[in-house]
Scaffold this active site. Structure first.
Site: not given
Ligand SMILES: *Cc1c(COP(=O)(O)O)cnc(C)c1O
Length: 361
Positions: A34, A132, A158, A213, A254, A301-303
């Site tokens: 999954k 669930r 489960h 599983r 930053y 940072c983001m990048d």
């Protein structure tokens, strides 16, 4: 080399599947793929797992299961969580086994199956305590009664606390599972039984039944503190985009949260939170670069992130390992998880990102 890359070691995956299947010799092994195989890539992982001894595959949604069929995979596949508007008919037509938790769900499946030439293959799910999906015990006899005119392949459930060895809920769930199985037997069915995830596979041989599983363990991450030879499958790496010397007293990234105590060499790495490096690791993470673990300084940072390399000579383009099996001294997904208050499942699954190239070895 890509800017950032998740390298998937299919040899390690095959090793793990064979090891786990060998630990459950009387059960078939369903490799859980999954969420794009926990971020590792569902189709290559599924094929490798089948080569290594798994005979079943587990997906979450109907769409995930159909994707395996479209890749030419013929092994039995179970899909266990779909919404009523998903294309269940396509799944049934593609010979995907489906889970049933309620009379309503059974009706949806029957209506979908009527649109196809296929008989639905059902795994009836009993809720033994996780709350669930799954059918509550009081509604179970009616569900079994209604389902028994179909091909009932299995009764399944489960576990909530399988990773807490000795947790009393495990035996309670096992008892409820056994009761549900016997209701099915008394109604004349001869279903398979399955309840064991990785943790139960490793620690509870009495719960292996007909099928196990394993998910996380096939990816080489052990959910329980037992010493077995699992090999982490994913390595997350990038490369140095730029190096520079900065003088003592200059700050990095930053918020200027880190200031160089001495003149130092910085290496800029083009991987940030958009590439799966949690921002919560700011000021707390290390990478393997040039054969050494080195601190990432300042904020993620983001990048990008910035690595402090001291007075070492660092080449632009050099490989940077963010996490991996740990065998070369690099951090592990577990280490990231511990530092950010989560589990390694979330770290590797979070690497399923368009920016991160996946390569297979
Ligand atoms: C995810 C999942 C598994 C695998 O669990 P792991 O802890 O990763 O081994 C097994 N069965 C079901 C129903 C699941 O959702």
């Amino acid at each position: 080399m890509a800017r950032s890359e998740a390298v998937i070691d299919l040899g390690a995956l095959r090793h793990n599947v064979a090891l786990l299947a060998g630990m459950a010799p009387r059960a078939a092994t369903m490799a859980i793929v999954k969420a794009d195989a926990y971020g590792h890539g569902a189709v290559p992982v599924a094929k490798a797992a089948l080569e290594a001894g798994a005979t079943w595959l587990g997906a979450c949604s109907a769409a995930e299961a159909i994707k395996l069929r479209e890749a030419g995979i013929n092994a039995p596949v179970l899909a266990w969580l779909s919404t009523p508007d998903e294309d269940i008919a396509a799944a049934i037509a593609a010979d995907v086994d489906v889970s049933v938790s309620s009379l309503n769900e059974l009706r949806v499946i029957e209506e979908a199956a009527a649109l196809t030439d296929s008989r639905p293959r059902l795994h009836l799910k009993i809720d033994t305590g996780l709350s669930r999906n799954g059918c509550q015990p009081k509604d179970w006899p009616a569900l079994v009664e209604a389902a028994k005119r179909h091909d009932v392949v299995a009764v399944w459930s489960h576990l909530a606390c399988a990773d807490e060895i000795g947790h009393p809920s495990i035996d309670l769930q096992a008892k409820r599972f056994d009761d549900a199985y016997h209701v099915a037997i008394e109604q004349g069915l001869k279903p398979m039984r399955h309840i064991a995830n990785s943790a139960a596979l490793i620690t509870r041989p009495d719960l292996h039944f007909d099928l196990v599983r394993p998910g996380i363990a096939i990816y080489g991450l052990n959910p329980v503190p037992t010493d077995i030879d699992l090999r982490p499958v994913m390595t997350f790496r990038s490369q140095v985009a730029l190096t520079k010397r900065i003088p003592a007293g200059e700050s990095v990234s930053y918020g200027m949260t880190w200031t160089a105590p001495n003149d130092t060499t910085l290496a800029l790495v083009p991987a940030g939170y958009a590439d799966g490096v949690p921002r919560a690791l700011s000021g707390r993470m290390e990478v393997l670069l040039g054969g050494k673990r080195r601190p990432v300084v300042g904020r993620v940072c983001m990048d990008q992130i910035v690595v402090d390399c001291g007075d070492d000579e660092i080449r632009e383009g050099a490989e940077v390992i963010l996490f991996g099996p740990g065998t070369k001294g690099e951090p592990t997904a577990r280490e990231w998880a511990d530092l950010t208050g989560t589990i390694d499942y979330e770290i590797v699954t979070g690497m399923y990102r368009p920016r991160v190239r996946r390569t297979y070895t």
